[in-house]
Design a protein around this motif. Structure first.
Motif, short mmCIF file in Angstrom:
data_model
loop_
_atom_site.label_atom_id
_atom_site.label_comp_id
_atom_site.label_asym_id
_atom_site.label_seq_id
_atom_site.Cartn_x
_atom_site.Cartn_y
_atom_site.Cartn_z
N ASP A 268 37.18 -14.70 -2.60
CA ASP A 268 37.18 -13.53 -1.70
C ASP A 268 36.53 -12.31 -2.34
O ASP A 268 35.66 -11.67 -1.78
N ASN A 269 37.01 -12.00 -3.56
CA ASN A 269 36.51 -10.81 -4.24
C ASN A 269 35.05 -10.94 -4.62
O ASN A 269 34.26 -10.00 -4.44
N ALA A 270 34.73 -12.10 -5.14
CA ALA A 270 33.33 -12.32 -5.56
C ALA A 270 32.43 -12.20 -4.35
O ALA A 270 31.32 -11.66 -4.43
N ALA A 271 32.92 -12.67 -3.19
CA ALA A 271 32.10 -12.63 -1.98
C ALA A 271 31.85 -11.18 -1.57
O ALA A 271 30.71 -10.78 -1.27
N LEU A 272 32.91 -10.38 -1.60
CA LEU A 272 32.75 -8.97 -1.23
C LEU A 272 31.88 -8.24 -2.25
O LEU A 272 31.02 -7.43 -1.91
N MET A 273 32.09 -8.59 -3.52
CA MET A 273 31.31 -7.95 -4.59
C MET A 273 29.82 -8.27 -4.41
O MET A 273 28.95 -7.41 -4.58
N SER A 274 29.53 -9.51 -4.03
CA SER A 274 28.13 -9.89 -3.86
C SER A 274 27.51 -9.11 -2.70
O SER A 274 26.33 -8.72 -2.75
N ALA A 275 28.34 -8.87 -1.69
CA ALA A 275 27.84 -8.07 -0.56
C ALA A 275 27.52 -6.65 -1.03
O ALA A 275 26.54 -6.05 -0.59
N VAL A 276 28.35 -6.15 -1.92
CA VAL A 276 28.10 -4.82 -2.47
C VAL A 276 26.76 -4.82 -3.22
O VAL A 276 25.94 -3.91 -3.06
N ILE A 277 26.56 -5.86 -4.00
CA ILE A 277 25.32 -5.93 -4.78
C ILE A 277 24.09 -5.97 -3.86
O ILE A 277 23.13 -5.21 -4.03
N THR A 278 24.13 -6.85 -2.86
CA THR A 278 22.96 -6.93 -1.97
C THR A 278 22.75 -5.60 -1.23
O THR A 278 21.61 -5.18 -1.01
N GLY A 279 23.86 -4.94 -0.89
CA GLY A 279 23.75 -3.64 -0.22
C GLY A 279 23.04 -2.61 -1.09
O GLY A 279 22.17 -1.87 -0.62
N LEU A 280 23.39 -2.60 -2.36
CA LEU A 280 22.76 -1.63 -3.26
C LEU A 280 21.28 -1.96 -3.48
O LEU A 280 20.44 -1.07 -3.52
N VAL A 281 21.00 -3.25 -3.63
CA VAL A 281 19.60 -3.66 -3.78
C VAL A 281 18.80 -3.18 -2.57
O VAL A 281 17.68 -2.66 -2.69
N ASN A 282 19.41 -3.31 -1.41
CA ASN A 282 18.76 -2.89 -0.16
C ASN A 282 18.39 -1.40 -0.19
O ASN A 282 17.26 -1.02 0.16
N VAL A 283 19.30 -0.58 -0.67
CA VAL A 283 19.05 0.87 -0.72
C VAL A 283 17.91 1.17 -1.69
O VAL A 283 16.93 1.85 -1.35
N VAL A 284 18.05 0.65 -2.91
CA VAL A 284 17.07 0.99 -3.95
C VAL A 284 15.67 0.51 -3.55
O VAL A 284 14.68 1.24 -3.70
N ALA A 285 15.61 -0.70 -3.01
CA ALA A 285 14.29 -1.24 -2.66
C ALA A 285 13.67 -0.49 -1.48
O ALA A 285 12.44 -0.38 -1.39
N THR A 286 14.50 0.05 -0.60
CA THR A 286 13.94 0.84 0.50
C THR A 286 13.26 2.09 -0.05
O THR A 286 12.21 2.52 0.44
N LEU A 287 13.87 2.62 -1.09
CA LEU A 287 13.30 3.80 -1.75
C LEU A 287 11.89 3.50 -2.27
O LEU A 287 11.00 4.36 -2.22
N VAL A 288 11.71 2.27 -2.73
CA VAL A 288 10.38 1.89 -3.23
C VAL A 288 9.33 2.10 -2.14
O VAL A 288 8.24 2.62 -2.38
N SER A 289 9.69 1.71 -0.92
CA SER A 289 8.69 1.83 0.15
C SER A 289 8.38 3.28 0.49
O SER A 289 7.26 3.61 0.87
N VAL A 290 9.38 4.17 0.33
CA VAL A 290 9.12 5.58 0.61
C VAL A 290 7.96 6.07 -0.24
O VAL A 290 7.07 6.78 0.21
N PHE A 291 7.95 5.62 -1.49
CA PHE A 291 6.94 6.14 -2.41
C PHE A 291 5.63 5.34 -2.41
O PHE A 291 4.64 5.78 -2.97
N THR A 292 5.65 4.15 -1.82
CA THR A 292 4.43 3.35 -1.91
C THR A 292 3.69 3.20 -0.58
O THR A 292 2.51 2.85 -0.56
N VAL A 293 4.40 3.48 0.52
CA VAL A 293 3.84 3.11 1.82
C VAL A 293 2.52 3.83 2.13
O VAL A 293 1.61 3.25 2.74
#
Ligand SMILES: OC[C@H]1O[C@](O)(CO)[C@@H](O)[C@@H]1O
Length: 591
Positions: A268-293
């Motif tokens: 259960d915890n690992a599953a929620l934690m993994s969701a947290v990780i993918t969520g953070l990756v999502n934010v940071v990678a979106t930032l990449v597009s702001v600067f490269t688009v």
């Protein structure tokens, strides 16, 4: 969370418990559970059409206030839910709020933003989406640790926080000048424009807004208009982009990450934690597009992101297949789980700097003004519809297709990557009003765009000098096309531009005032130019050009070139000089 499942979806809960050793692919398959998740998007789809009318009649901020308030009621109902009905009604209200927000916020941003940072601000919208998803994942991770009946209530109820921020925030926001003009408040509109641009002289842009408003008023039936053949390229793109965005399978991860990770044998915890990780990756990678688009362009991000997604999906499919096989029995070892999570993160990152933000940005910038709002509604509703479909179908697809589901999405990403490669023109750095030029130059879509759709409307077709000067490839293309055309102005221009190049270094605007020789040579040549020759025009100068004479567009492919028939009015000579200089500098760079 188990308490949530127990209370509202006991059958799913039982199945999950009993499936501990059985078929992992199907343990969460419940139509009621998926309906709960995806009903929101159906409501959003329908609401976006009402929102379009509200936004037009009452302004953008009213739509935001309405959206925020309805969302708030939805959050309260969800947090306080006693039965599935309350839960679903709450969720539908959240959807209505989202429909309103999705319709009004991007329009608001586009209208408030100075053209130069419109791309980055537009991506700010998707940025906020990813921050929201990530915050929700973090909250879930925290509340998931709580004992008792509270965790899920807090999770769902906390949606009230963004709702309040949006509602109260919108009350204090000024309305956009465009919207004020649309509602007849021209005077306030001018003041607002001066305020948000921070300068007093807003004449040119204000005139644009008035023109735009008039042009859109003349279109009585944007929905019928958009069906015309000349809008076919736009229509196809605006249907396929949101469709493809959802067919990347991103929301499988976003909605069901905890479920997916649990399915893959994470605790259960690992599953929620993994969701947290993918969520953070999502934010940071979106930032990449702001600067490269605006640097690498839309196509580059689409193609790179697409290829990375395909590789990751195939990898995840293979890993899941090798561990669970067709029967769906087995468990991940820690090492395998980590590898799968890494590929999922790489997949999310690729989405977040490509299809995530570009799925909103590209449709918002490809339309000519007269059908832009209709196009935007199609974009939102197609997006919501397929979000609904994927949300609704995912759990049974996983149950039926098993690890093949990952290959299914990989197949789609392959198709959409080819689609972009062949059918999507680059729109980087192209002023919105110049967009038809891009369509006209396209190998496939060009034939749909009538010649007079490119640049005949003085108000909607002009070129910005910084676009030309910044975009080397355009300049190269331009010079290739112009060379050897035999238009004598073209030949002459090249040699004048040599004069100009001394000491000027290609800096726009300096030549006229700083170099006496340049000024002299310009003066000498002006009359040739003004006879019947070609000029590039700049947005700020088009009113002056209109003032000094009629002009007509000659070439539409890579730059707008106008023929100026000059009337002798000496007061505007200085403006003409600027125009000439600009043209010469461009040719100079091209040469
Ligand atoms: O970042 C992921 C999110 O981005 C979108 O694709 C578009 O805004 C949503 O459908 C998804 O939940």
């Amino acid at each position: 969370m188990d308490q949530f499942l127990q209370k509202f979806f006991p059958a799913v809960y039982e199945k999950e418990k009993n499936a501990a050793a059985g078929n992992q692919y199907c343990k969460f398959n419940s139509h009621l559970l998926t309906l709960f998740t995806s009903s929101l998007y159906l409501a959003a789809l329908i609401a976006s059409f009402f929102a379009a009318a509200t936004t037009r009649a009452f302004g953008r901020k009213i739509s935001m206030v309405v959206g925020g308030t309805i969302f708030l009621i939805g959050a309260i109902l969800n947090g306080a839910a006693q039965n599935v009905l309350m839960l679903i009604i709450g969720r539908l209200l959240l959807g209505v709020g989202i429909g309103y927000a999705n319709q009004s916020v991007p329009v608001y941003l586009a209208e408030m933003a100075p053209a130069k940072i419109r791309g980055a601000l537009n991506i700010g919208f998707q940025m906020a989406t990813t921050i929201g998803i990530s915050a929700a994942n973090l909250v879930n991770y925290g509340t998931g640790q709580m004992k008792g009946d509270y965790g899920w209530r807090i999770s769902l109820g906390l949606a009230a926080v963004p709702a309040i921020i949006m509602t109260v925030g919108a009350i204090f926001l000024p309305d956009t000048p465009n919207s004020l003009i649309e509602r007849g408040q021209t005077h306030q509109a001018r003041e607002m424009l001066q305020k948000i641009r921070g300068v007093d002289d807003v004449n040119a842009e204000f005139q644009d807004l008035i023109d735009a408003s008039e042009a859109s008023r003349q279109i009585e039936h944007p929905w019928r208009n958009i069906m015309e053949l000349k809008y076919r390229p736009h229509l196809v793109i605006v249907c396929f982009i949101p469709f493809f965005q959802q067919l990347t399978g991103i929301n499988v991860i976003m909605f069901y990450a905890p479920v997916l990770f649990k399915t893959l044998g994470f605790g259960d915890n690992a599953a929620l934690m993994s969701a947290v990780i993918t969520g953070l990756v999502n934010v940071v990678a979106t930032l990449v597009s702001v600067f490269t688009v605006d640097k690498f362009g839309r196509r580059f991000l689409f193609l790179q992101g697409g290829i990375q997604m395909i590789i990751c999906q195939i990898a995840v499919g293979c890993i899941v297949g090798s561990v669970f096989g067709v029967k769906g029995e087995g468990t991940f070892s820690k090492g395998m789980g980590d590898i799968a999570l890494t590929f999922i993160c790489l997949y999310v990152a690729a989405f977040a700097w490509s299809w995530g933000p570009l799925g909103w940005l590209v449709p918002s910038e490809i339309f000519p003004l007269e059908i832009r709002s209709a196009g935007q509604s199609i974009n939102v509703s197609v997006n919501m519809f397929f979000t609904f479909i994927i949300g609704q179908a995912f759990l049974s697809m996983l149950c039926q297709m098993k690890f093949g589901l990952f290959f299914f999405f990989a197949g789609f990403v392959l198709i959409m990557t080819l689609f972009v490669y062949f059918l999507l023109p680059e729109t980087k750095n192209v002023p919105i009003e110049e967009m038809n030029r891009v369509w006209k130059a396209h190998w496939f879509w060009g034939k749909y765009i009538p010649d007079d759709a490119v640049g005949v409307h003085a108000s909607t077709s002009y070129i910005k000098s910084d676009f030309l000067l910044n975009s080397k490839s355009d300049i190269r293309r331009f010079s290739k096309e112009e060379k050897g055309k035999g238009v004598d102005s073209g030949k002459e221009a090249t040699s004048w531009s040599n004069d100009l190049s001394e000491g000027n270094g290609g800096e726009l605007g300096e030549g006229v005032t700083s170099g006496a020789t340049h000024k002299k040579s310009l003066k000498q040549k002006r009359k040739v130019i003004l006879g019947s020759n070609v000029l590039l025009i700049d947005r700020n100068l088009r009113h002056n050009l209109t003032a000094i004479g009629s002009f007509k567009f000659l070439h539409q492919k890579s730059v707008s070139v106008v023929e100026v028939q000059r009337q002798e009015t000496s007061s505007t000579d200085i403006e003409v000089d600027k125009v000439l200089l600009q043209w010469l500098v461009v040719l100079n760079v091209a040469a």
